[in-house]
Design an enzyme around this catalytic site. Structure first.
Site, PDB file in Angstrom:
ATOM      1  N   LYS A  18       0.843  -1.203   0.000  1.00  0.00           N
ATOM      2  CA  LYS A  18       0.000   0.000   0.000  1.00  0.00           C
ATOM      3  C   LYS A  18       0.881   1.258   0.000  1.00  0.00           C
ATOM      4  CE  LYS A  18      -3.205   2.859   2.526  1.00  0.00           C
ATOM      5  NZ  LYS A  18      -4.428   3.061   3.261  1.00  0.00           N
ATOM      6  N   HIS A  41       2.732  -8.569  -1.686  1.00  0.00           N
ATOM      7  CA  HIS A  41       2.407  -7.163  -1.418  1.00  0.00           C
ATOM      8  C   HIS A  41       1.044  -6.850  -2.019  1.00  0.00           C
ATOM      9  CE1 HIS A  41       6.946  -6.044  -0.861  1.00  0.00           C
ATOM     10  NE2 HIS A  41       6.531  -7.002  -0.064  1.00  0.00           N
ATOM     11  N   GLN A 224       9.659  -8.375   2.964  1.00  0.00           N
ATOM     12  CA  GLN A 224       9.807  -8.895   4.337  1.00  0.00           C
ATOM     13  C   GLN A 224       9.950  -7.739   5.347  1.00  0.00           C
ATOM     14  OE1 GLN A 224      12.124 -10.684   1.814  1.00  0.00           O
ATOM     15  NE2 GLN A 224      10.150 -11.559   1.370  1.00  0.00           N
ATOM     16  N   ASP A 333      -6.999   0.764  12.462  1.00  0.00           N
ATOM     17  CA  ASP A 333      -8.445   0.482  12.468  1.00  0.00           C
ATOM     18  C   ASP A 333      -8.759  -0.894  13.073  1.00  0.00           C
ATOM     19  OD1 ASP A 333      -7.014  -0.147   9.937  1.00  0.00           O
ATOM     20  OD2 ASP A 333      -8.870  -1.201   9.423  1.00  0.00           O
ATOM     21  N   SER A 413      -2.636   4.809   8.341  1.00  0.00           N
ATOM     22  CA  SER A 413      -3.558   4.145   7.427  1.00  0.00           C
ATOM     23  C   SER A 413      -4.681   3.494   8.232  1.00  0.00           C
ATOM     24  CB  SER A 413      -2.781   3.111   6.615  1.00  0.00           C
ATOM     25  OG  SER A 413      -3.651   2.289   5.897  1.00  0.00           O
TER      26      SER A 413
HETATM   27  P1  GDP Z   1       3.066  -6.156   2.696  1.00  0.00           P
HETATM   28  O1  GDP Z   1       3.628  -7.520   2.472  1.00  0.00           O
HETATM   29  O2  GDP Z   1       3.874  -5.371   3.669  1.00  0.00           O
HETATM   30  O3  GDP Z   1       2.825  -5.390   1.428  1.00  0.00           O
HETATM   31  O4  GDP Z   1       1.630  -6.381   3.373  1.00  0.00           O
HETATM   32  P2  GDP Z   1       0.525  -7.455   2.926  1.00  0.00           P
HETATM   33  O5  GDP Z   1      -0.091  -6.996   1.657  1.00  0.00           O
HETATM   34  O6  GDP Z   1       1.061  -8.844   2.964  1.00  0.00           O
HETATM   35  O7  GDP Z   1      -0.495  -7.364   4.143  1.00  0.00           O
HETATM   36  C1  GDP Z   1      -1.099  -6.164   4.501  1.00  0.00           C
HETATM   37  C2  GDP Z   1      -2.632  -6.347   4.369  1.00  0.00           C
HETATM   38  O8  GDP Z   1      -3.283  -5.325   5.073  1.00  0.00           O
HETATM   39  C3  GDP Z   1      -3.115  -6.253   2.940  1.00  0.00           C
HETATM   40  O9  GDP Z   1      -4.230  -7.089   2.795  1.00  0.00           O
HETATM   41  C4  GDP Z   1      -3.525  -4.784   2.821  1.00  0.00           C
HETATM   42  O10 GDP Z   1      -4.532  -4.578   1.837  1.00  0.00           O
HETATM   43  C5  GDP Z   1      -4.080  -4.534   4.190  1.00  0.00           C
HETATM   44  N1  GDP Z   1      -3.919  -3.166   4.704  1.00  0.00           N
HETATM   45  C6  GDP Z   1      -2.909  -2.279   4.503  1.00  0.00           C
HETATM   46  N2  GDP Z   1      -3.095  -1.186   5.272  1.00  0.00           N
HETATM   47  C7  GDP Z   1      -4.229  -1.390   5.953  1.00  0.00           C
HETATM   48  C8  GDP Z   1      -4.939  -0.637   6.963  1.00  0.00           C
HETATM   49  O11 GDP Z   1      -4.529   0.439   7.370  1.00  0.00           O
HETATM   50  N3  GDP Z   1      -6.067  -1.201   7.469  1.00  0.00           N
HETATM   51  C9  GDP Z   1      -6.544  -2.402   7.052  1.00  0.00           C
HETATM   52  N4  GDP Z   1      -7.664  -2.861   7.606  1.00  0.00           N
HETATM   53  N5  GDP Z   1      -5.906  -3.127   6.132  1.00  0.00           N
HETATM   54  C10 GDP Z   1      -4.770  -2.645   5.606  1.00  0.00           C
HETATM   55  P1  IMO Z   2       6.324  -9.615   2.647  1.00  0.00           P
HETATM   56  O1  IMO Z   2       7.260  -8.933   1.672  1.00  0.00           O
HETATM   57  C1  IMO Z   2       5.945 -12.301   6.064  1.00  0.00           C
HETATM   58  C2  IMO Z   2       8.887 -15.562   6.315  1.00  0.00           C
HETATM   59  C3  IMO Z   2       8.429 -17.000   6.143  1.00  0.00           C
HETATM   60  C4  IMO Z   2       9.428 -17.701   7.056  1.00  0.00           C
HETATM   61  C5  IMO Z   2      10.712 -16.915   6.827  1.00  0.00           C
HETATM   62  C6  IMO Z   2      11.660 -17.546   5.816  1.00  0.00           C
HETATM   63  O2  IMO Z   2       4.994  -9.918   2.085  1.00  0.00           O
HETATM   64  O3  IMO Z   2       6.280  -8.861   3.934  1.00  0.00           O
HETATM   65  P2  IMO Z   2      11.590 -17.746   3.174  1.00  0.00           P
HETATM   66  O4  IMO Z   2      10.590 -18.349   2.246  1.00  0.00           O
HETATM   67  O5  IMO Z   2      11.848 -16.301   2.926  1.00  0.00           O
HETATM   68  O6  IMO Z   2      12.873 -18.540   3.231  1.00  0.00           O
HETATM   69  O7  IMO Z   2      10.938 -17.892   4.636  1.00  0.00           O
HETATM   70  O8  IMO Z   2      10.303 -15.637   6.354  1.00  0.00           O
HETATM   71  N1  IMO Z   2       8.540 -14.656   5.202  1.00  0.00           N
HETATM   72  C7  IMO Z   2       7.605 -13.682   5.284  1.00  0.00           C
HETATM   73  N2  IMO Z   2       6.756 -13.371   6.286  1.00  0.00           N
HETATM   74  N3  IMO Z   2       5.979 -11.561   4.945  1.00  0.00           N
HETATM   75  C8  IMO Z   2       6.847 -11.850   3.949  1.00  0.00           C
HETATM   76  O9  IMO Z   2       7.031 -11.053   2.871  1.00  0.00           O
HETATM   77  C9  IMO Z   2       7.686 -12.981   4.073  1.00  0.00           C
HETATM   78  N4  IMO Z   2       8.624 -13.556   3.286  1.00  0.00           N
HETATM   79  C10 IMO Z   2       9.136 -14.568   3.988  1.00  0.00           C
HETATM   80  O10 IMO Z   2       7.112 -17.167   6.579  1.00  0.00           O
HETATM   81  O11 IMO Z   2       9.057 -17.513   8.404  1.00  0.00           O
HETATM   82 MG    MG Z   3       3.015  -9.528   2.570  1.00  0.00          MG
END
Ligand code: GDP
Ligand code: IMO
Ligand code: MG
Length: 440
Positions: A18, A41, A224, A333, A413
């Site tokens: 985001k 992401h 990560q 939230d 957010s």
């Molecule tokens: P990232 O790996 O750091 O990009 O995060 P992820 O996409 O794996 O997980 C974040 C989740 O939270 C996603 O489903 C987003 O759409 C959602 N998200 C991001 N910001 C907010 C927020 O402020 N509130 C809520 N409820 N959801 C959010």
């Molecule tokens: P984003 O970018 C959360 C975790 C795995 C495991 C450890 C090692 O979406 O935040 P790997 O496959 O990298 O060797 O696994 O890291 N892990 C994550 N956890 N968000 C991620 O990416 C992750 N990428 C790997 O669950 O514990």
């Molecule tokens: Mg993620």
């Protein structure tokens, strides 16, 4: 010249997707600098949800050049599938560029990850990886037996490098009782990937340096989070790269003095997916509230994330090692409806009070969190559009974080959508920088 690095301050999934999408409106290129398709992401635009694993999250903006940097490990199969998904949804990927120095995740890396995790699970020692072959591919890079994206365009070199690697990997796979690979099949697959991606494979460091030299703003998108960093996280329960801001230098093609802003992304509570210490983990109704209300299920693997209270011990450490100068606080939230919210300010380890991050899993496993309790709030925050709209208790929670984290919160957010974003100090993080620069 400006370069901004976005990095996760906790255990991943803080909302980097985001954040990257939001800031992409004001930059010319977005560079992924480490990790691979272990990342998931999410970018939400109206009714549309995009889950990106390899393509930088700025891709939804037409003006952006999305760049996969040299520090990334690329599974070309995932990359091609993701590009197709985007194209089918009307998003162009013709501007995508992939570093010729990025390492390739081959099928034997994926097989080895699964074989090793499977064997470790029998003895309770699994890391809980995403099984995408990340560790084995980075391992080969360090062992100098990896295949790089540029090698996919050099048939003779590719054959000789693959021949050496396959013999070694097959022996290892056989020792786990796993299926082995035929050199000719892998060579045909890799050459086909090369043919399909040749137009995108290039020296991305030259592209990034060229953009910066022209005065364009480049955004570096971490995957990560700091607590999963190979050196700074909860080793061995970490990923195999450096998600910290320093990783943007080695993995993105810039020097430390070229970074002028580090935006640390944090969630209002803690989550972790996979094994390893999470000192503030809650296995009660509050933990259930956070996981379910927060939809805390892995974007890549669908696994349920563990949840707990916000922990200032690793957060302060993360602010320091990333040199964070601005924070984005996500998912506040999700705390609505809890009568009290707690924050961890230190640990009791073996009878001693500790408030600095112990880089030692054994100590972390014994750490008992010391909490401070704040008043909760019942109001739904998802419609708030400015800090003034937040209930007083939520504003106090934000102030408590800002006071203890060591960096200002510039963005809050309150939902996944672009407009569910409150700009705290200035209207825009990037705008703030520019204005500050203009005033100086
Ligand atoms: P990232 O790996 O750091 O990009 O995060 P992820 O996409 O794996 O997980 C974040 C989740 O939270 C996603 O489903 C987003 O759409 C959602 N998200 C991001 N910001 C907010 C927020 O402020 N509130 C809520 N409820 N959801 C959010
Ligand atoms: P984003 O970018 C959360 C975790 C795995 C495991 C450890 C090692 O979406 O935040 P790997 O496959 O990298 O060797 O696994 O890291 N892990 C994550 N956890 N968000 C991620 O990416 C992750 N990428 C790997 O669950 O514990
Ligand atoms: Mg993620």
């Amino acid at each position: 010249m400006p370069a901004t690095v976005i990095c996760g301050l906790q255990w991943g999934d803080e909302g980097k997707g985001k954040a990257t999408d939001l800031l992409s409106a004001d930059v010319s290129a977005v560079v992924r600098y480490q990790g691979g398709d272990n990342a998931g992401h999410t970018v939400v635009v109206g009714d549309e949800v995009f889950k990106l694993h390899l393509v930088p999250s700025g891709v939804l903006h037409e003006h952006i050049t999305p760049i996969v940097g040299p520090g990334v490990v690329v599974n070309p199969r995932t990359l091609l599938t993701e590009m197709q998904m985007l194209n089918e949804r009307g998003i162009a990927t013709a501007k995508l560029r992939v570093s010729n120095a990025a390492h390739v995740i081959m099928p034997y890396h994926v097989a080895l990850d699964a074989a090793r995790e499977g064997a470790a699970a029998d003895s309770g020692a699994a890391i809980g990886t995403t099984r995408r072959g990340i560790g084995p591919a980075y391992g080969d890079r360090a062992w100098r037996s990896g295949i790089r994206m540029g090698d996919l365009l050099e048939p003779d070199l590719l054959r000789s490098r693959l021949a050496a690697a396959v013999a070694e990997k097959n022996a290892l796979l056989a020792s786990y009782g796993a299926a082995t690979f035929a050199l000719d099949d892998l060579l045909a697959l890799a050459l086909d990937w090369g043919r399909q991606l040749a137009w995108a494979i290039t020296d991305t460091t030259a592209l990034v340096q060229g953009s910066l030299a022209r005065g364009e703003h480049v955004l570096f998108e971490g995957a990560q989070g700091t607590m999963l960093d190979l050196d700074h996280g909860t080793y061995p329960y970490v990923t195999s790269s450096n998600p910290i801001a320093g990783g943007a230098c080695t993995g993105g093609g810039i020097g430390p003095l070229q970074v002028d802003q580090v935006l640390g992304i944090m969630k209002a509570y803690s989550t972790r997916v996979g094994a390893g210490p999470l000192p503030t983990e809650l296995k009660d109704a509050v933990g259930e509230h956070l996981t379910e209300k927060g939809h805390e299920y892995g974007t890549t693997t669908g696994r349920r994330r563990r949840s707990g209270w916000l922990d200032f011990v690793p957060l302060r450490y993360a602010v320091q090692v990333n040199s964070v100068n601005t924070l984005m606080l996500n998912k506040i939230d999700i705390l609505s409806g809890l009568p009290q919210v707690k924050v961890c300010t230190g640990y009791r380890v073996d009878g001693m009070l500790v408030d600095s991050w112990p880089l030692n899993v054994a100590q972390l496993e014994r750490a008992e969190p010391v909490y401070e309790t704040l008043e909760g709030w019942s109001e739904d925050l998802s419609a708030c559009r400015s800090v003034a709209d937040l209930p007083a208790a939520a504003r106090r929670y934000v102030a408590a974080i800002e006071e203890r984290a060591g960096a200002p919160i510039d963005v809050i957010s309150v939902g996944p959508e672009r407009n569910q974003t409150l700009m705290v100090n200035s209207g825009s993080v990037l705008g703030a920088r520019r204005r500050a620069g203009a005033a100086a």
